[in-house]
Every structure is written in C-alpha cells, then in structure tokens.
Design a protein around this motif. Structure first.
Motif, mmCIF file in Angstrom:
data_model
loop_
_atom_site.group_PDB
_atom_site.id
_atom_site.type_symbol
_atom_site.label_atom_id
_atom_site.label_comp_id
_atom_site.label_asym_id
_atom_site.label_seq_id
_atom_site.Cartn_x
_atom_site.Cartn_y
_atom_site.Cartn_z
ATOM 1 N N TYR A 169 0.800 -1.227 0.000
ATOM 2 C CA TYR A 169 0.000 0.000 0.000
ATOM 3 C C TYR A 169 0.830 1.273 0.000
ATOM 4 C CZ TYR A 169 -4.051 -2.911 0.955
ATOM 5 O OH TYR A 169 -5.044 -3.841 0.874
ATOM 6 N N GLY A 170 2.001 1.243 0.576
ATOM 7 C CA GLY A 170 2.820 2.448 0.627
ATOM 8 C C GLY A 170 3.638 2.512 1.903
ATOM 9 N N ILE A 171 4.061 3.720 2.227
ATOM 10 C CA ILE A 171 4.950 3.967 3.363
ATOM 11 C C ILE A 171 4.283 4.947 4.325
ATOM 12 C CG2 ILE A 171 7.167 4.983 4.038
ATOM 13 C CD1 ILE A 171 8.306 3.983 1.405
ATOM 14 N N ILE A 172 4.411 4.678 5.614
ATOM 15 C CA ILE A 172 3.882 5.617 6.609
ATOM 16 C C ILE A 172 4.740 6.875 6.583
ATOM 17 C CG2 ILE A 172 3.442 6.060 9.051
ATOM 18 C CD1 ILE A 172 2.929 3.079 9.405
ATOM 19 N N GLU A 173 4.103 7.998 6.275
ATOM 20 C CA GLU A 173 4.812 9.283 6.215
ATOM 21 C C GLU A 173 4.630 10.114 7.477
ATOM 22 O OE1 GLU A 173 3.601 11.384 2.639
ATOM 23 O OE2 GLU A 173 5.515 10.797 1.768
ATOM 24 N N GLU A 174 3.508 9.899 8.163
ATOM 25 C CA GLU A 174 3.189 10.749 9.303
ATOM 26 C C GLU A 174 2.221 10.005 10.214
ATOM 27 O OE1 GLU A 174 1.485 15.304 9.917
ATOM 28 O OE2 GLU A 174 1.070 14.260 8.048
ATOM 29 N N VAL A 175 2.303 10.302 11.492
ATOM 30 C CA VAL A 175 1.349 9.768 12.461
ATOM 31 C C VAL A 175 0.604 10.958 13.050
ATOM 32 C CG1 VAL A 175 1.043 8.493 14.607
ATOM 33 C CG2 VAL A 175 2.795 7.768 12.967
ATOM 34 N N LEU A 176 -0.701 10.975 12.854
ATOM 35 C CA LEU A 176 -1.541 12.051 13.368
ATOM 36 C C LEU A 176 -2.157 11.594 14.684
ATOM 37 C CD1 LEU A 176 -3.342 12.751 9.986
ATOM 38 C CD2 LEU A 176 -1.388 14.001 10.924
ATOM 39 N N GLN A 177 -2.029 12.416 15.704
ATOM 40 C CA GLN A 177 -2.611 12.083 17.005
ATOM 41 C C GLN A 177 -3.929 12.830 17.137
ATOM 42 O OE1 GLN A 177 1.210 13.022 19.087
ATOM 43 N NE2 GLN A 177 0.857 11.002 19.987
ATOM 44 N N THR A 178 -5.026 12.088 17.028
ATOM 45 C CA THR A 178 -6.355 12.700 16.976
ATOM 46 C C THR A 178 -7.076 12.708 18.309
ATOM 47 O OG1 THR A 178 -7.436 10.616 16.404
ATOM 48 C CG2 THR A 178 -6.604 11.955 14.580
ATOM 49 N N GLY A 179 -6.573 11.989 19.280
ATOM 50 C CA GLY A 179 -7.243 11.907 20.572
ATOM 51 C C GLY A 179 -7.844 10.530 20.784
ATOM 52 N N ALA A 180 -8.813 10.153 19.951
ATOM 53 C CA ALA A 180 -9.445 8.837 20.091
ATOM 54 C C ALA A 180 -8.455 7.731 19.742
ATOM 55 C CB ALA A 180 -10.672 8.750 19.199
ATOM 56 N N ASN A 181 -7.781 7.874 18.626
ATOM 57 C CA ASN A 181 -6.755 6.931 18.196
ATOM 58 C C ASN A 181 -5.842 7.653 17.210
ATOM 59 O OD1 ASN A 181 -9.452 6.200 16.526
ATOM 60 N ND2 ASN A 181 -7.685 6.129 15.161
ATOM 61 N N ASP A 182 -4.641 7.134 17.054
ATOM 62 C CA ASP A 182 -3.735 7.704 16.057
ATOM 63 C C ASP A 182 -4.236 7.344 14.669
ATOM 64 O OD1 ASP A 182 -2.164 8.629 18.128
ATOM 65 O OD2 ASP A 182 -0.555 7.171 17.839
ATOM 66 N N VAL A 183 -3.799 8.133 13.702
ATOM 67 C CA VAL A 183 -4.121 7.880 12.293
ATOM 68 C C VAL A 183 -2.814 7.920 11.521
ATOM 69 C CG1 VAL A 183 -5.359 8.727 10.262
ATOM 70 C CG2 VAL A 183 -6.431 8.897 12.521
ATOM 71 N N TYR A 184 -2.579 6.888 10.700
ATOM 72 C CA TYR A 184 -1.362 6.806 9.910
ATOM 73 C C TYR A 184 -1.623 7.371 8.519
ATOM 74 C CZ TYR A 184 0.010 3.461 13.524
ATOM 75 O OH TYR A 184 0.305 2.859 14.717
ATOM 76 N N ASN A 185 -0.775 8.310 8.106
ATOM 77 C CA ASN A 185 -0.822 8.854 6.754
ATOM 78 C C ASN A 185 0.115 7.999 5.910
ATOM 79 O OD1 ASN A 185 -0.797 10.302 4.399
ATOM 80 N ND2 ASN A 185 -0.107 12.212 5.312
ATOM 81 N N ILE A 186 -0.488 7.213 5.006
ATOM 82 C CA ILE A 186 0.282 6.283 4.177
ATOM 83 C C ILE A 186 0.356 6.828 2.764
ATOM 84 C CG2 ILE A 186 0.356 3.946 3.225
ATOM 85 C CD1 ILE A 186 -1.095 3.038 5.789
ATOM 86 N N LYS A 187 1.578 7.020 2.271
ATOM 87 C CA LYS A 187 1.812 7.516 0.917
ATOM 88 C C LYS A 187 1.853 6.323 -0.030
ATOM 89 C CE LYS A 187 3.234 10.384 -2.327
ATOM 90 N NZ LYS A 187 2.241 10.714 -3.290
ATOM 91 N N GLY A 188 0.831 6.234 -0.891
ATOM 92 C CA GLY A 188 0.761 5.158 -1.874
ATOM 93 C C GLY A 188 1.325 5.599 -3.206
ATOM 94 N N LYS A 189 1.131 4.779 -4.226
ATOM 95 C CA LYS A 189 1.631 5.097 -5.575
ATOM 96 C C LYS A 189 1.010 6.376 -6.118
ATOM 97 C CE LYS A 189 0.402 1.093 -7.233
ATOM 98 N NZ LYS A 189 0.097 -0.053 -8.099
#
Length: 182
Positions: A126-146
């Motif tokens: 799917y791609g590479i994790i570029e960033e981890v967003l801390q939203t409060g409820a749970n983290d969200v991974y920003n994955i850079k795909g093709k």
C-alpha cells in the motif's frame, strides 16, 4: 547489484536518542525552564530524571519536573538562575530509548515513520507511513501510496502486525480504502 532491502534497513536504523520536547522559555527567576512536549503527554516527559540536551546530546539531570498548563516546567541540575536558563532557549531535549520500557504494541512514532505497509491477507503493497496524526481517540497513519496518500486508523481491527525490525506493517484495511490504488 545493490540489495535494496539491505539499504532500506540501514536507512531505517533506530535512533538511540529521541526528541521529547523543546525548551521554549524560562519560568521564574530560579532557573526553571518551560518545555513544549513532543510526546504523548506532559506527564510522560516529567517522569525522567535524566535527559539529553542539544545537538551533542549532553546528559543533564532533572531535579524537579511538573505539569503546568500542558507544558513541562523543569529544574535542571546546574541551571540555577534566569540567565543560565535563557541560554537553553530553543534547544531540543532528548531521551535515551534505553530509558523507556514501552507497553506491548506501543511504539515510538519515529519508529513507525517509514514502515512499508502491506495487506495481511493478500500481501498487496500500500505504501509507506509518512506521518502519524494524534487525533485523541486513536492515532491515524498517513500512508503515501503510488497515486495518493491515505489515512488509516491505528485501531486493532486494522493494524494486524507491526514489525519494527523489518520496517513493515501488515493491515486489514477498511472496506474501500485502497480500491483506487491497485
């Protein structure tokens, strides 16, 4: 012929010292400093009795630490007046990863950045994790795909396996999330 996997693993080597916060100001007249935390909580930063400071990662003892309005107020050994404290302004504080024992399935954000993400069932990349967003409820991974980036919730139903040593993560994505990637 170059071994791409070997090169990738070498680039992905874990750093021994991790950024935990930045000194942004002095606090009072007795050498205390105000630190903006770059970690999950101010209380986590305040647990350490030694930190490392600046580019040279010089070890410094923490005499006292407390949470004050979502900032850490630290009294460092040898910093006893406002002039000494002012000299530390804008320096980065670090922890030694060996000084932290993480709970199971808990990771340093820095170690997640750059992981290659695969489908646990199909093996699709799917791609590479570029960033981890801390939203409060749970983290969200920003994955850079093709073709574009995707936001993937870091929840147990989705994140199946995280392998820091091999720089990979296996997920079971939410239905429809990556439909346009393949």
């Amino acid at each position: 012929m170059l071994n791409i996997t070997m090169i990738r693993k070498e680039l992905f080597m874990q750093k021994q010292y991790l950024e935990i916060g930045k000194i942004i100001n002095v606090h009072g007249l007795k050498g205390e400093i105000k630190v903006i935390p770059w970690c999950d909580s101010v209380d986590f930063l305040c647990e350490f009795d030694k930190l490392y400071i600046g580019d040279k990662k010089e070890k410094i003892e923490v005499e006292n630490a407390r949470n004050h309005k979502n900032m850490a107020i630290l009294k460092l050994k040898g910093i006893d007046n406002i002039d000494d404290a002012n000299k530390l302004r804008n320096l980065i504080l670090y922890i030694n990863r060996d000084d932290v024992e993480l709970d199971e399935k808990t990771y340093f954000i820095q170690d997640l950045i750059g992981l290659e993400v695969y489908d646990v069932d199909t093996g699709a990349y799917y791609g590479i994790i570029e960033e981890v967003l801390q939203t409060g409820a749970n983290d969200v991974y920003n994955i850079k795909g093709k073709n574009k980036s995707y936001l993937v919730p870091a929840i147990a139903d989705v994140i199946i396996e995280t392998d820091i040593q091999n720089a990979t993560m296996k997920i079971r994505p939410l239905k429809g999330l990556f439909d346009d990637e393949n």
